[in-house]
Structures are given as structure tokens and as C-alpha cells.
Design a protein around this motif. Structure first.
Motif, short mmCIF file in Angstrom:
data_model
loop_
_atom_site.label_atom_id
_atom_site.label_comp_id
_atom_site.label_asym_id
_atom_site.label_seq_id
_atom_site.Cartn_x
_atom_site.Cartn_y
_atom_site.Cartn_z
N ASN A 74 0.82 -1.21 0.00
CA ASN A 74 0.00 0.00 0.00
C ASN A 74 0.86 1.26 0.00
OD1 ASN A 74 -2.39 -1.44 0.09
ND2 ASN A 74 -2.36 -1.55 2.31
N CYS A 75 2.13 1.13 0.19
CA CYS A 75 3.02 2.27 0.37
C CYS A 75 4.03 2.38 -0.77
CB CYS A 75 3.78 2.13 1.69
SG CYS A 75 2.69 1.94 3.10
N SER A 76 4.35 3.60 -1.12
CA SER A 76 5.34 3.83 -2.17
C SER A 76 6.75 3.88 -1.60
CB SER A 76 5.06 5.15 -2.88
OG SER A 76 3.90 5.05 -3.65
N THR A 77 7.68 3.47 -2.39
CA THR A 77 9.10 3.58 -2.07
C THR A 77 9.69 4.63 -2.99
OG1 THR A 77 9.23 1.27 -1.41
CG2 THR A 77 11.30 2.33 -2.01
N TRP A 78 10.31 5.63 -2.37
CA TRP A 78 10.94 6.71 -3.14
C TRP A 78 12.42 6.40 -3.25
CZ3 TRP A 78 8.21 11.08 -4.86
CH2 TRP A 78 6.87 11.09 -4.50
N GLY A 79 12.86 6.12 -4.44
CA GLY A 79 14.24 5.74 -4.64
C GLY A 79 15.16 6.92 -4.90
N SER A 80 16.39 6.61 -5.15
CA SER A 80 17.42 7.58 -5.54
C SER A 80 18.29 6.86 -6.57
CB SER A 80 18.22 8.01 -4.31
OG SER A 80 18.90 6.91 -3.77
N PRO A 81 19.19 7.57 -7.25
CA PRO A 81 19.95 6.91 -8.32
C PRO A 81 20.64 5.61 -7.91
CG PRO A 81 20.26 9.26 -8.46
CD PRO A 81 19.46 9.01 -7.19
N SER A 82 21.11 5.50 -6.68
CA SER A 82 21.83 4.28 -6.27
C SER A 82 21.03 3.41 -5.29
CB SER A 82 23.17 4.67 -5.64
OG SER A 82 22.93 5.46 -4.48
N TYR A 83 19.74 3.68 -5.13
CA TYR A 83 18.94 2.96 -4.13
C TYR A 83 18.76 1.49 -4.52
CZ TYR A 83 15.11 1.68 -1.06
OH TYR A 83 14.32 1.05 -0.12
N VAL A 100 10.44 -10.70 -6.81
CA VAL A 100 10.27 -9.35 -6.28
C VAL A 100 10.43 -8.32 -7.39
CG1 VAL A 100 11.05 -10.03 -3.98
CG2 VAL A 100 12.70 -9.13 -5.60
N LYS A 101 9.75 -7.20 -7.20
CA LYS A 101 9.80 -6.13 -8.21
C LYS A 101 10.99 -5.21 -7.95
CE LYS A 101 6.85 -2.44 -8.51
NZ LYS A 101 5.57 -1.76 -8.79
N GLY A 102 11.67 -4.87 -9.02
CA GLY A 102 12.74 -3.90 -8.98
C GLY A 102 12.73 -3.14 -10.30
N PHE A 103 13.74 -2.32 -10.51
CA PHE A 103 13.81 -1.53 -11.73
C PHE A 103 15.23 -1.52 -12.27
CE2 PHE A 103 10.14 -0.02 -9.49
CZ PHE A 103 9.20 0.18 -10.48
N LYS A 132 5.37 1.43 -5.80
CA LYS A 132 5.02 0.54 -4.71
C LYS A 132 5.78 -0.77 -4.86
CE LYS A 132 0.43 2.42 -4.02
NZ LYS A 132 -1.00 2.14 -3.98
N LYS A 133 6.29 -1.28 -3.73
CA LYS A 133 6.93 -2.59 -3.76
C LYS A 133 5.87 -3.64 -4.08
CE LYS A 133 10.88 -2.54 -0.66
NZ LYS A 133 11.38 -3.10 0.60
N ALA A 134 6.30 -4.71 -4.71
CA ALA A 134 5.38 -5.79 -5.05
C ALA A 134 6.16 -7.10 -5.10
CB ALA A 134 4.70 -5.53 -6.38
N ILE A 135 5.43 -8.18 -4.87
CA ILE A 135 6.00 -9.51 -5.00
C ILE A 135 5.06 -10.35 -5.85
CG2 ILE A 135 7.20 -9.41 -2.78
CD1 ILE A 135 5.03 -11.25 -1.64
#
Length: 146
Positions: A74-83, A100-103, A132-135
């Protein structure tokens, strides 16, 4: 501090009633002497912090046999260039297989995290993305994840 919806609705109703009652009497009519009114008591209630609900809270999930089922936080994860993101799971029943979801390069990509009653995966590429994180889970199971 944010006001709760009930408090805001109550205040709006109070202002509306006061305005309507002042407009209801004709212009030349005698006004009754104002009565001493009791002060209105307003109680502010704390709104739960969204960050506290998202940070390290375990989310419950159910896996189904023979097919991948996507489960989103339900929550967003705010990344950064090296996160780099991290995921963890603990099964109460069953031994699910997890992706697991990544980018990568700003595009969503699913990474295999393995199978078993418990596990974790760290250093999942995320980058400068807000999502949002997801699995994805496969296998009959009842488990918690974060």
C-alpha cells in the motif's frame, strides 16, 4: 497536524448553521438579546503516521498453487539513483516461491528471490523511481512479507 474528517465536517456544519440562522430573520425584525453561550470544545485526534504503517510492518498474503499471484504494498518507495530495495518473507504455512519487483534503467523488472518457508533478498536494483513494492508468489501458502 491534520484534522480528521469528522472534525472538519463538524466544524463546517457548525459554521453553516450559524450562517443560516443569521440570514433567517427579516431585515427590520427585532433581534433577541444574545445569550451567553458555552464555549465549543474541540478535541483533536492524532492521525496515524503513514510512515509508521509502511516502514517495517509485515503484510499478510496468501499464495495459490500452480500460478503466479501479484501482491502489491500500500506504500510507495521513493528511490534515488543508487537505491537498492530489500524484501523478506516468512511463511506460516507452505513454502512459496517468490519473485520481487525492482527496476533497471527505469523499467520494471522481476527478480527471483527463491523458494522456501522464509527468505530475503537484498540489493534489488530500484534506482531513481517512486513506486510501490510488489511480490509475485507461487505455491499454496500463508505468509508475511515486507
Amino acid at each position: 497536524m491534520q484534522l480528521s474528517r469528522k472534525l472538519a465536517t463538524g466544524a463546517l456544519t457548525l459554521v453553516s448553521v450559524a450562517t443560516m440562522s443569521s440570514l433567517a430573520s427579516p431585515a427590520g425584525a427585532a433581534q433577541p438579546a444574545p445569550k451567553a453561550e458555552k464555549p465549543v470544545e474541540i478535541t483533536l485526534t492524532a492521525v496515524p503516521d503513514v510512515g509508521a504503517q509502511c516502514g517495517g510492518d509485515w503484510k499478510r498474503a496468501v499464495g495459490v498453487p500452480l500460478r503466479w499471484k501479484k501482491i502489491t504494498s500500500n506504500c510507495s518507495t521513493w528511490g534515488s539513483p543508487s537505491y537498492k530495495a530489500a524484501y523478506q518473507w516468512k511463511a506460516e504455512r507452505g513454502a512459496p516461491c517468490i519473485k520481487v519487483k525492482g527496476f533497471q534503467n527505469g523499467r520494471e523488472k522481476w527478480f527471483n528471490a527463491g523458494c522456501g518457508r522464509s527468505g530475503q533478498i537484498r540489493n534489488v536494483p530500484w534506482g531513481n523511481v517512486a513506486a510501490k513494492k510488489a511480490i509475485q508468489v507461487k505455491g499454496a501458502s500463508l505468509f508475511r512479507w515486507r
